[in-house]
Design a protein around this motif. Structure first.
Motif, PDB file in Angstrom:
ATOM      1  N   ARG A 116       0.828  -1.213   0.000  1.00  0.00           N
ATOM      2  CA  ARG A 116       0.000   0.000   0.000  1.00  0.00           C
ATOM      3  C   ARG A 116       0.864   1.265   0.000  1.00  0.00           C
ATOM      4  O   ARG A 116       0.335   2.372  -0.163  1.00  0.00           O
ATOM      5  N   PHE A 117       2.167   1.101   0.197  1.00  0.00           N
ATOM      6  CA  PHE A 117       3.075   2.253   0.235  1.00  0.00           C
ATOM      7  C   PHE A 117       4.021   2.241  -0.969  1.00  0.00           C
ATOM      8  O   PHE A 117       5.134   2.757  -0.902  1.00  0.00           O
ATOM      9  N   HIS A 118       3.544   1.643  -2.057  1.00  0.00           N
ATOM     10  CA  HIS A 118       4.283   1.687  -3.320  1.00  0.00           C
ATOM     11  C   HIS A 118       4.569   3.153  -3.652  1.00  0.00           C
ATOM     12  O   HIS A 118       3.674   4.010  -3.566  1.00  0.00           O
ATOM     13  N   PRO A 119       5.820   3.489  -3.999  1.00  0.00           N
ATOM     14  CA  PRO A 119       6.195   4.888  -4.250  1.00  0.00           C
ATOM     15  C   PRO A 119       5.279   5.612  -5.225  1.00  0.00           C
ATOM     16  O   PRO A 119       5.020   6.812  -5.080  1.00  0.00           O
ATOM     17  N   LEU A 120       4.773   4.882  -6.232  1.00  0.00           N
ATOM     18  CA  LEU A 120       3.905   5.517  -7.222  1.00  0.00           C
ATOM     19  C   LEU A 120       2.648   6.113  -6.573  1.00  0.00           C
ATOM     20  O   LEU A 120       2.203   7.198  -6.942  1.00  0.00           O
ATOM     21  N   LEU A 121       2.078   5.395  -5.591  1.00  0.00           N
ATOM     22  CA  LEU A 121       0.834   5.847  -4.972  1.00  0.00           C
ATOM     23  C   LEU A 121       1.020   7.118  -4.152  1.00  0.00           C
ATOM     24  O   LEU A 121       0.052   7.841  -3.891  1.00  0.00           O
ATOM     25  N   TRP A 122       2.268   7.377  -3.740  1.00  0.00           N
ATOM     26  CA  TRP A 122       2.534   8.523  -2.863  1.00  0.00           C
ATOM     27  C   TRP A 122       3.416   9.575  -3.539  1.00  0.00           C
ATOM     28  O   TRP A 122       3.940  10.478  -2.888  1.00  0.00           O
ATOM     29  N   GLU A 123       3.551   9.446  -4.836  1.00  0.00           N
ATOM     30  CA  GLU A 123       4.409  10.353  -5.603  1.00  0.00           C
ATOM     31  C   GLU A 123       3.996  11.810  -5.383  1.00  0.00           C
ATOM     32  O   GLU A 123       2.822  12.170  -5.478  1.00  0.00           O
ATOM     33  N   GLY A 124       4.975  12.661  -5.058  1.00  0.00           N
ATOM     34  CA  GLY A 124       4.701  14.078  -4.867  1.00  0.00           C
ATOM     35  C   GLY A 124       4.196  14.441  -3.484  1.00  0.00           C
ATOM     36  O   GLY A 124       3.933  15.609  -3.205  1.00  0.00           O
ATOM     37  N   GLU A 125       4.052  13.455  -2.594  1.00  0.00           N
ATOM     38  CA  GLU A 125       3.557  13.725  -1.240  1.00  0.00           C
ATOM     39  C   GLU A 125       4.680  13.521  -0.227  1.00  0.00           C
ATOM     40  O   GLU A 125       4.597  12.689   0.675  1.00  0.00           O
ATOM     41  N   GLU A 126       5.725  14.266  -0.398  1.00  0.00           N
ATOM     42  CA  GLU A 126       6.930  14.114   0.415  1.00  0.00           C
ATOM     43  C   GLU A 126       6.638  14.302   1.904  1.00  0.00           C
ATOM     44  O   GLU A 126       7.192  13.578   2.745  1.00  0.00           O
ATOM     45  N   ALA A 127       5.785  15.242   2.235  1.00  0.00           N
ATOM     46  CA  ALA A 127       5.490  15.503   3.655  1.00  0.00           C
ATOM     47  C   ALA A 127       4.857  14.284   4.308  1.00  0.00           C
ATOM     48  O   ALA A 127       5.197  13.922   5.447  1.00  0.00           O
ATOM     49  N   LYS A 128       3.921  13.632   3.599  1.00  0.00           N
ATOM     50  CA  LYS A 128       3.285  12.434   4.140  1.00  0.00           C
ATOM     51  C   LYS A 128       4.263  11.265   4.195  1.00  0.00           C
ATOM     52  O   LYS A 128       4.300  10.508   5.169  1.00  0.00           O
ATOM     53  N   MET A 129       5.058  11.108   3.132  1.00  0.00           N
ATOM     54  CA  MET A 129       6.007   9.996   3.078  1.00  0.00           C
ATOM     55  C   MET A 129       7.048  10.096   4.184  1.00  0.00           C
ATOM     56  O   MET A 129       7.501   9.077   4.723  1.00  0.00           O
ATOM     57  N   VAL A 176      -2.373   4.103   6.186  1.00  0.00           N
ATOM     58  CA  VAL A 176      -3.173   3.722   5.016  1.00  0.00           C
ATOM     59  C   VAL A 176      -4.440   4.574   5.018  1.00  0.00           C
ATOM     60  O   VAL A 176      -5.161   4.597   6.010  1.00  0.00           O
ATOM     61  N   PRO A 177      -4.728   5.297   3.941  1.00  0.00           N
ATOM     62  CA  PRO A 177      -5.894   6.186   3.933  1.00  0.00           C
ATOM     63  C   PRO A 177      -7.191   5.450   4.265  1.00  0.00           C
ATOM     64  O   PRO A 177      -7.411   4.334   3.780  1.00  0.00           O
ATOM     65  N   LYS A 178      -8.028   6.064   5.100  1.00  0.00           N
ATOM     66  CA  LYS A 178      -9.306   5.445   5.478  1.00  0.00           C
ATOM     67  C   LYS A 178     -10.235   5.332   4.270  1.00  0.00           C
ATOM     68  O   LYS A 178     -11.026   4.401   4.171  1.00  0.00           O
ATOM     69  N   SER A 179     -10.186   6.287   3.387  1.00  0.00           N
ATOM     70  CA  SER A 179     -10.925   6.208   2.128  1.00  0.00           C
ATOM     71  C   SER A 179      -9.940   6.493   0.998  1.00  0.00           C
ATOM     72  O   SER A 179      -8.989   7.256   1.163  1.00  0.00           O
ATOM     73  N   ILE A 180     -10.173   5.857  -0.129  1.00  0.00           N
ATOM     74  CA  ILE A 180      -9.216   5.935  -1.239  1.00  0.00           C
ATOM     75  C   ILE A 180      -9.207   7.348  -1.812  1.00  0.00           C
ATOM     76  O   ILE A 180     -10.230   7.835  -2.304  1.00  0.00           O
ATOM     77  N   PRO A 181      -8.059   8.030  -1.769  1.00  0.00           N
ATOM     78  CA  PRO A 181      -8.001   9.433  -2.215  1.00  0.00           C
ATOM     79  C   PRO A 181      -7.913   9.572  -3.731  1.00  0.00           C
ATOM     80  O   PRO A 181      -7.376   8.696  -4.416  1.00  0.00           O
ATOM     81  N   VAL A 182      -8.420  10.673  -4.234  1.00  0.00           N
ATOM     82  CA  VAL A 182      -8.442  10.903  -5.672  1.00  0.00           C
ATOM     83  C   VAL A 182      -7.028  10.981  -6.247  1.00  0.00           C
ATOM     84  O   VAL A 182      -6.792  10.574  -7.397  1.00  0.00           O
ATOM     85  N   ASP A 183      -6.075  11.497  -5.470  1.00  0.00           N
ATOM     86  CA  ASP A 183      -4.707  11.638  -5.982  1.00  0.00           C
ATOM     87  C   ASP A 183      -4.114  10.276  -6.351  1.00  0.00           C
ATOM     88  O   ASP A 183      -3.378  10.161  -7.332  1.00  0.00           O
ATOM     89  N   GLN A 184      -4.427   9.242  -5.571  1.00  0.00           N
ATOM     90  CA  GLN A 184      -3.900   7.915  -5.890  1.00  0.00           C
ATOM     91  C   GLN A 184      -4.517   7.382  -7.176  1.00  0.00           C
ATOM     92  O   GLN A 184      -3.825   6.760  -7.993  1.00  0.00           O
ATOM     93  N   ILE A 185      -5.802   7.630  -7.381  1.00  0.00           N
ATOM     94  CA  ILE A 185      -6.450   7.189  -8.623  1.00  0.00           C
ATOM     95  C   ILE A 185      -5.858   7.929  -9.826  1.00  0.00           C
ATOM     96  O   ILE A 185      -5.635   7.340 -10.894  1.00  0.00           O
ATOM     97  N   ARG A 186      -5.573   9.213  -9.664  1.00  0.00           N
ATOM     98  CA  ARG A 186      -4.983   9.983 -10.777  1.00  0.00           C
ATOM     99  C   ARG A 186      -3.580   9.479 -11.112  1.00  0.00           C
ATOM    100  O   ARG A 186      -3.204   9.415 -12.288  1.00  0.00           O
ATOM    101  N   ARG A 187      -2.818   9.119 -10.101  1.00  0.00           N
ATOM    102  CA  ARG A 187      -1.480   8.580 -10.352  1.00  0.00           C
ATOM    103  C   ARG A 187      -1.569   7.226 -11.058  1.00  0.00           C
ATOM    104  O   ARG A 187      -0.760   6.918 -11.941  1.00  0.00           O
ATOM    105  N   ILE A 188      -2.561   6.426 -10.669  1.00  0.00           N
ATOM    106  CA  ILE A 188      -2.768   5.140 -11.333  1.00  0.00           C
ATOM    107  C   ILE A 188      -3.153   5.360 -12.794  1.00  0.00           C
ATOM    108  O   ILE A 188      -2.697   4.638 -13.689  1.00  0.00           O
ATOM    109  N   ALA A 189      -3.970   6.373 -13.046  1.00  0.00           N
ATOM    110  CA  ALA A 189      -4.379   6.681 -14.424  1.00  0.00           C
ATOM    111  C   ALA A 189      -3.160   6.993 -15.289  1.00  0.00           C
ATOM    112  O   ALA A 189      -3.030   6.490 -16.415  1.00  0.00           O
ATOM    113  N   ALA A 190      -2.249   7.817 -14.770  1.00  0.00           N
ATOM    114  CA  ALA A 190      -1.038   8.166 -15.524  1.00  0.00           C
ATOM    115  C   ALA A 190      -0.157   6.939 -15.725  1.00  0.00           C
ATOM    116  O   ALA A 190       0.362   6.697 -16.820  1.00  0.00           O
TER     117      ALA A 190
END
Length: 386
Positions: A116-129, A176-190
């Protein structure tokens, strides 16, 4: 293919045929009761798609070697999960059996969390990572001690490792996000539009817990999925998935296994042969500190208090959100059983009850309401609607 999927013969035959004949849809929904094999089957679909040889469970192609341990970079898993009970039970298997298989069980259980912490899913979220990076690194270090070729830990080192590993996994699961965030879906789309030599697989667990914006972003992808990219959504309740999303998915129903089948699975995978547990669910709930039958008893008392207008009924003490979900699952099961046992069936009343229960779960898991307050509100809402 699907040798590790036990007691789901119809689904195994369907999935095997569709994969072999290249008829597998790119967008799927796996629906069934908890612990019916949905996640394991979704992961196995990914392995079969990526295999370069026979897709047998023991296949030694590079893709299968990576995939069996959930290390293949062409598969993503996102969404909430109940990680700790499986990790605890896997460590228990390791402590009791000196087999390579026990190491595999541990590694796979932990990987279901760390993936669930695959780098792609958290790309650009350095503060959270930054908040979980050290924890993730620590878990990976512990994981090395269970490498298939690693020497077995002695009892003293094992107890120390178990303590530290479980503490770190518990903390990590909180990120792990309680609900699936839109940013992760957008990264998956790319990511899904990037070229690859392998098929790509996206598994979305607890698909009903997507944010509205995330659901809309996923709908756009599913309208025309990129070539050789497969989306597998998982849920316990088909009714919790919006019709607009359902219309883009092929549905695969996972029936609940019999008590004897579940006992056999506990024996074969977790070496549990005490006979104390009648279901896989009871076994895993025991790792949460719940004695077998506890939540079922709570649910029956709750139902009876509503039906009989008991004034001095004492609501059960559900100390955490995990317990709240478990209680609601048992409560729905109780109401459903009542429906089957009633000659004059009130389907509309049952549907209203389900909606009230769903709203209660949403208030706790998505809106972060206190479980005790939500339970009290649920009780009175059900009494008013009976």
């Amino acid at each position: 293919m699907f040798d590790n999927i036990l007691y789901q013969p119809t689904l195994v035959n369907i999935l095997t045929r569709e994969i072999s004949n290249k008829l597998l849809p790119q967008s799927m929904l796996f629906v069934g009761t908890p612990f019916s094999g949905k996640m394991t089957s979704a992961i196995e679909v990914g392995r079969a798609l990526m295999c370069t040889e026979s897709a047998d469970w023991g296949c030694q192609c590079r893709n299968c070697q990576l995939h069996r341990q959930l290390e293949h970079t062409s598969m993503l898993i996102l969404g909430q999960g109940d990680f700790l009970p499986e990790i605890q039970s896997a460590l228990d298997v390791y402590s009791r059996f000196d087999k390579v298989f026990s190491k595999f069980v541990v590694r796979r259980a932990i990987r279901k969390l760390t993936i669930r912490f695959h780098p792609l899913l958290w790309e650009g979220e350095e503060a959270k990572m930054k908040k979980f990076r050290n924890l993730l690194s620590s878990v990976e270090d512990y994981l090395d001690q269970f490498a298939l070729e690693a020497p077995r830990l002695n009892d003293k080192d094992l107890e120390k490792t178990k303590k530290g590993l479980l503490e770190d996994c518990q903390k990590l699961s909180g990120f792990v996000p309680k609900s699936i965030p839109v940013d992760q879906i957008r990264r998956i789309a790319a990511w899904s539009h990037q070229s690859s030599n392998n098929p790509k697989v996206v598994i979305i667990d607890k698909a009903e817990q997507m944010q509205d914006s995330a659901r809309n972003a996923l709908l756009k992808i599913l309208e025309e999925p990129p070539h050789n990219v497969f989306f597998l959504l998982i849920t316990n309740q088909r009714g919790s998935i919006l019709p607009t999303l359902l219309s883009r998915l092929r549905i695969y129903n996972f029936p609940e296994r019999t008590i004897e089948q579940q006992k056999d699975i506990l024996m074969r995978i977790f070496r549990e042969d005490s006979g104390e547990y009648e279901s896989i669910k009871e076994y895993f709930y025991a790792w949460k500190g719940l004695a077998p039958g506890t939540m079922k008893a709570y649910a029956l008392e709750f139902r009876d208090a509503i039906k009989n207008d008991i004034v001095d009924y004492q609501l059960p003490d559900l100390a955490g959100r995990d317990y709240f979900r478990i209680f609601l699952e048992e409560l729905v099961k109780t109401f459903r059983q009542d429906l089957h046992n009633t000659a004059d069936v009130d389907f509309l009343g049952f549907e209203r009850t389900l909606n009230i229960v769903k709203d209660s779960l949403f208030s706790v898991e998505t809106l972060n309401q206190n479980p005790s307050l939500a339970l009290e509100r649920l009780f009175f809402n059900l009494k008013e609607g009976k």
